[in-house]
Write a protein that holds these residues in place. Structure first.
Motif, PDB file in Angstrom:
ATOM      1  N   MET A 201       0.637  -1.212   0.515  1.00  0.00           N
ATOM      2  CA  MET A 201      -0.037   0.194   0.170  1.00  0.00           C
ATOM      3  C   MET A 201       0.612   1.076   0.064  1.00  0.00           C
ATOM      4  SD  MET A 201      -2.819   1.173   2.975  1.00  0.00           S
ATOM      5  CE  MET A 201      -4.254  -0.010   2.774  1.00  0.00           C
ATOM      6  N   PRO A 202       0.923   2.187  -0.870  1.00  0.00           N
ATOM      7  CA  PRO A 202       1.597   3.396  -0.925  1.00  0.00           C
ATOM      8  C   PRO A 202       1.163   3.884   0.335  1.00  0.00           C
ATOM      9  CG  PRO A 202       0.413   2.713  -3.247  1.00  0.00           C
ATOM     10  CD  PRO A 202      -0.483   2.146  -2.113  1.00  0.00           C
ATOM     11  N   ILE A 203       2.517   5.540   0.316  1.00  0.00           N
ATOM     12  CA  ILE A 203       2.193   5.767   1.932  1.00  0.00           C
ATOM     13  C   ILE A 203       0.745   6.416   2.048  1.00  0.00           C
ATOM     14  CG2 ILE A 203       4.008   7.108   1.548  1.00  0.00           C
ATOM     15  CD1 ILE A 203       3.176   6.043   4.824  1.00  0.00           C
ATOM     16  N   SER A 204       0.948   7.319   0.728  1.00  0.00           N
ATOM     17  CA  SER A 204      -0.070   8.489   0.910  1.00  0.00           C
ATOM     18  C   SER A 204      -1.479   7.691   0.825  1.00  0.00           C
ATOM     19  CB  SER A 204      -0.031   8.473  -0.591  1.00  0.00           C
ATOM     20  OG  SER A 204      -0.230   7.900  -1.982  1.00  0.00           O
ATOM     21  N   VAL A 205      -2.136   6.501   0.545  1.00  0.00           N
ATOM     22  CA  VAL A 205      -3.307   5.980   0.444  1.00  0.00           C
ATOM     23  C   VAL A 205      -3.202   5.688   2.309  1.00  0.00           C
ATOM     24  CG1 VAL A 205      -3.933   4.376  -0.140  1.00  0.00           C
ATOM     25  CG2 VAL A 205      -2.780   5.122  -2.186  1.00  0.00           C
ATOM     26  N   PHE A 206      -2.078   4.928   2.777  1.00  0.00           N
ATOM     27  CA  PHE A 206      -1.704   4.543   4.037  1.00  0.00           C
ATOM     28  C   PHE A 206      -2.454   5.630   5.138  1.00  0.00           C
ATOM     29  CE2 PHE A 206       0.084   4.091   7.917  1.00  0.00           C
ATOM     30  CZ  PHE A 206      -0.845   3.280   8.332  1.00  0.00           C
ATOM     31  N   SER A 207      -1.988   6.659   4.285  1.00  0.00           N
ATOM     32  CA  SER A 207      -1.887   8.063   5.677  1.00  0.00           C
ATOM     33  C   SER A 207      -3.622   7.955   5.527  1.00  0.00           C
ATOM     34  CB  SER A 207      -1.214   9.297   4.869  1.00  0.00           C
ATOM     35  OG  SER A 207      -1.946   9.434   3.461  1.00  0.00           O
ATOM     36  N   LEU A 208      -4.587   8.423   4.086  1.00  0.00           N
ATOM     37  CA  LEU A 208      -5.806   8.598   3.992  1.00  0.00           C
ATOM     38  C   LEU A 208      -6.827   7.546   4.744  1.00  0.00           C
ATOM     39  CD1 LEU A 208      -6.341   9.832   0.548  1.00  0.00           C
ATOM     40  CD2 LEU A 208      -5.694  11.290   2.070  1.00  0.00           C
TER      41      LEU A 208
ATOM     42  N   ALA B 274      -7.131   8.740  -3.599  1.00  0.00           N
ATOM     43  CA  ALA B 274      -6.735   7.870  -4.221  1.00  0.00           C
ATOM     44  C   ALA B 274      -6.617   7.267  -5.718  1.00  0.00           C
ATOM     45  CB  ALA B 274      -7.675   6.739  -3.215  1.00  0.00           C
ATOM     46  N   VAL B 275      -8.264   7.030  -5.978  1.00  0.00           N
ATOM     47  CA  VAL B 275      -8.572   6.694  -6.827  1.00  0.00           C
ATOM     48  C   VAL B 275      -7.555   7.127  -8.763  1.00  0.00           C
ATOM     49  CG1 VAL B 275     -11.116   6.259  -8.822  1.00  0.00           C
ATOM     50  CG2 VAL B 275     -11.179   5.521  -6.552  1.00  0.00           C
ATOM     51  N   SER B 276      -7.304   8.328  -8.394  1.00  0.00           N
ATOM     52  CA  SER B 276      -7.084   9.292  -9.193  1.00  0.00           C
ATOM     53  C   SER B 276      -5.199   8.758  -9.149  1.00  0.00           C
ATOM     54  CB  SER B 276      -6.994  10.823  -8.971  1.00  0.00           C
ATOM     55  OG  SER B 276      -6.161  11.181  -7.951  1.00  0.00           O
ATOM     56  N   MET B 277      -5.109   8.286  -8.593  1.00  0.00           N
ATOM     57  CA  MET B 277      -3.563   8.084  -8.370  1.00  0.00           C
ATOM     58  C   MET B 277      -3.765   6.403  -8.451  1.00  0.00           C
ATOM     59  SD  MET B 277      -2.562   9.818  -4.407  1.00  0.00           S
ATOM     60  CE  MET B 277      -3.198   9.154  -3.920  1.00  0.00           C
ATOM     61  N   ALA B 278      -4.910   5.472  -8.969  1.00  0.00           N
ATOM     62  CA  ALA B 278      -4.800   4.073  -9.356  1.00  0.00           C
ATOM     63  C   ALA B 278      -4.122   3.561 -10.308  1.00  0.00           C
ATOM     64  CB  ALA B 278      -5.612   3.963  -8.667  1.00  0.00           C
ATOM     65  N   PRO B 279      -3.241   2.969 -10.907  1.00  0.00           N
ATOM     66  CA  PRO B 279      -2.842   2.225 -12.107  1.00  0.00           C
ATOM     67  C   PRO B 279      -4.487   2.070 -12.412  1.00  0.00           C
ATOM     68  CG  PRO B 279      -1.604   1.382 -10.165  1.00  0.00           C
ATOM     69  CD  PRO B 279      -2.711   2.131  -9.572  1.00  0.00           C
ATOM     70  N   ALA B 280      -4.423   2.001 -13.832  1.00  0.00           N
ATOM     71  CA  ALA B 280      -6.368   1.799 -14.263  1.00  0.00           C
ATOM     72  C   ALA B 280      -6.262   0.261 -14.389  1.00  0.00           C
ATOM     73  CB  ALA B 280      -5.129   1.707 -16.517  1.00  0.00           C
ATOM     74  N   GLY B 281      -7.433   0.058 -14.378  1.00  0.00           N
ATOM     75  CA  GLY B 281      -8.034  -1.549 -14.184  1.00  0.00           C
ATOM     76  C   GLY B 281      -8.041  -1.722 -12.423  1.00  0.00           C
ATOM     77  N   ARG B 282      -7.391  -0.534 -11.553  1.00  0.00           N
ATOM     78  CA  ARG B 282      -6.850  -0.972  -9.958  1.00  0.00           C
ATOM     79  C   ARG B 282      -7.840  -0.037  -8.933  1.00  0.00           C
ATOM     80  NH1 ARG B 282      -3.126  -3.833  -8.850  1.00  0.00           N
ATOM     81  NH2 ARG B 282      -3.372  -4.197  -6.963  1.00  0.00           N
TER      82      ARG B 282
ATOM     83  N   LEU C  56     -12.949  -8.345  -7.250  1.00  0.00           N
ATOM     84  CA  LEU C  56     -14.323  -8.401  -8.306  1.00  0.00           C
ATOM     85  C   LEU C  56     -14.848  -7.603  -8.860  1.00  0.00           C
ATOM     86  CD1 LEU C  56     -16.613 -11.346  -6.086  1.00  0.00           C
ATOM     87  CD2 LEU C  56     -15.227 -11.696  -8.252  1.00  0.00           C
ATOM     88  N   ALA C  57     -15.129  -6.393  -8.089  1.00  0.00           N
ATOM     89  CA  ALA C  57     -15.152  -5.048  -9.466  1.00  0.00           C
ATOM     90  C   ALA C  57     -14.217  -4.257 -10.430  1.00  0.00           C
ATOM     91  CB  ALA C  57     -15.512  -3.802  -7.689  1.00  0.00           C
ATOM     92  N   ASP C  58     -12.747  -4.723  -9.999  1.00  0.00           N
ATOM     93  CA  ASP C  58     -12.194  -4.130 -10.947  1.00  0.00           C
ATOM     94  C   ASP C  58     -11.993  -5.176 -12.570  1.00  0.00           C
ATOM     95  OD1 ASP C  58     -10.997  -2.021  -9.611  1.00  0.00           O
ATOM     96  OD2 ASP C  58      -9.333  -3.526  -8.788  1.00  0.00           O
ATOM     97  N   ARG C  59     -12.736  -6.391 -12.234  1.00  0.00           N
ATOM     98  CA  ARG C  59     -13.018  -7.604 -13.403  1.00  0.00           C
ATOM     99  C   ARG C  59     -13.863  -7.434 -13.722  1.00  0.00           C
ATOM    100  NH1 ARG C  59      -9.035  -7.964 -10.200  1.00  0.00           N
ATOM    101  NH2 ARG C  59      -7.136  -8.794 -10.569  1.00  0.00           N
TER     102      ARG C  59
END
Length: 390
Positions: A1-8, A116-124, A258-261
């Motif tokens: 988990m990226p530290i930025s996401v962990f902080s949130l 967090a979604v804006s920083m997420a890789p495509a499809g994740r 599941l939702a990513d797929r």
């Protein structure tokens, strides 16, 4: 988990703990402030009302401010409100500080999720949402009992100091590691609010409320179900709630995967299974071994639907996703309030009673399932025909 996401996620953990921990320290609060238990229970309602009122209003008011500034400001307000709760000289002040603490929650969740979604890789995207909602899981199954322990041994005021301290750590991490991002909106307030008139956004928010009200009804009265129907002693309830929480953690990540797929098919499938499992729970709740196993499964399914629902709201409200997610969080609180009231009516009913809570929960979940099926079919309509229908 990226530290930025962990902080949130850490702040989500503290905010969720702040919402639920009051339940565990109600006797201490009531005794110290010389009010009844029922009056102390209104503190839970004050926090929820703050979330409902703050969701749309605070989000619209802060939409044209950079996300990092909004996030840090909201966490700072939460820290001050929790410290205010710890210093409250009387019941009225404590009631006011709990309302203020709740005001910023829905907007923080919304900004945190969209950031967090804006920083997420495509499809994740949904998997990233699941990482944030893990903070909710941990707040319920870890933060609440720990906060209760602190309150029972060091006084209830120490609980709110501890929550403020955790939020402060999250705030410092956000300041250091969260990248600065542009405001969620640069348009007018009217254009921001216009997104709520979109039929798909309305359906997505309605799906969250209707899809969760059944399981919230069951969870609200899970403890008496396990003691009065399944026959467990009261001492077993904390352990069984940990079983529920363990299922929630597993379901949270499974739901994101599941939702990513397959977003809408996974929601339809999960709601179908949830309704069926609640019927099974109603049928076999008197068998303790099966009740334990189903408590885990119900916890898993309850949280498996959350990442997909949040992602669905974001995907339908591309013009103003933060406002939509904030209103979605407020809708969730309305569903929680309705679930508590409805569950009480079911328990007091001579025709139904406590054991029927799971069956009622299943019926309510079917309403959410119907909305999910309708939304999934609507998503398959060609764009030009979809515009005509809207």
């Amino acid at each position: 988990m990226p530290i930025s996401v962990f902080s949130l996620m850490l702040v989500v953990f503290s905010l969720t703990t702040g919402e639920f921990v009051i339940v565990g320290i109600l006797p201490e609060v009531a005794d110290d402030l010389h009010v009844s238990i029922s009056a102390a229970g209104i503190l839970v309602t004050a926090y929820a009302l703050g979330m409902i009122a703050g969701g749309p209003t605070v989000t619209v008011a802060t939409a044209r401010i950079g996300r990092k500034r909004v996030t840090t400001g909201l966490v700072a307000v939460s820290v001050i409100a929790n410290l205010g709760s710890s210093l409250a000289p009387n019941y009225a002040v404590l009631l006011a500080t709990r309302f203020v603490a709740g005001l910023v929650v829905a907007t923080f969740f919304a900004v945190a999720i969209t950031t967090a979604v804006s920083m997420a890789p495509a499809g994740r995207q949904a998997s990233t949402v699941a990482k944030l909602t893990l903070g909710m899981n941990l707040g319920i199954i870890l933060g609440t009992p720990l906060g209760t322990f602190v309150g029972q041994n060091l006084g209830w005021r120490a609980t709110f100091v501890a929550i403020a301290a955790v939020s402060t750590v999250g705030l410092l991490l956000i300041l250091r590691f969260l990248p600065d991002q542009p405001p969620t909106s640069t348009g007018s307030v009217a254009s921001e609010l216009r997104i709520l008139l979109n039929r798909d956004v309305q359906l997505a928010i309605l799906l969250t409320a209707a899809g969760n009200v059944g399981i919230i009804t069951v969870f609200t009265y899970l403890a008496p179900l396990l003691t009065d129907v399944s026959g467990f002693g009261s001492g077993a309830v904390p352990v069984l709630l940990l079983v529920y929480g363990a299922g929630a953690v597993v379901g949270n990540f499974l739901g994101g995967w599941l939702a990513d797929r397959a977003l809408m098919p996974s929601l339809v499938g999960l709601l179908t299974v949830l309704a069926a499992i609640l019927v099974v729970f109603w049928a076999v709740s008197g068998v303790q071994v099966l009740a334990v196993a189903l408590t885990f499964v119900v916890g898993a399914l309850a949280f498996a639907i959350i990442p997909g629902m949040q992602t669905h709201v974001i995907s339908t409200a591309t013009a103003a996703p933060t406002l939509a997610v904030a209103v979605n969080a407020s809708g969730f609180q309305v569903a929680a309030a309705l679930a508590s009231w409805l569950g009480g009516r079911v328990i007091d009913s001579n025709a139904l009673g406590l054991r029927s809570i799971s069956l009622v929960g299943a019926a309510l979940t079917l309403v959410g399932l119907a909305i999910a099926i309708f939304s999934a079919r609507r998503d398959r309509v060609p764009v030009n025909e979809h515009a005509l229908r809207s």
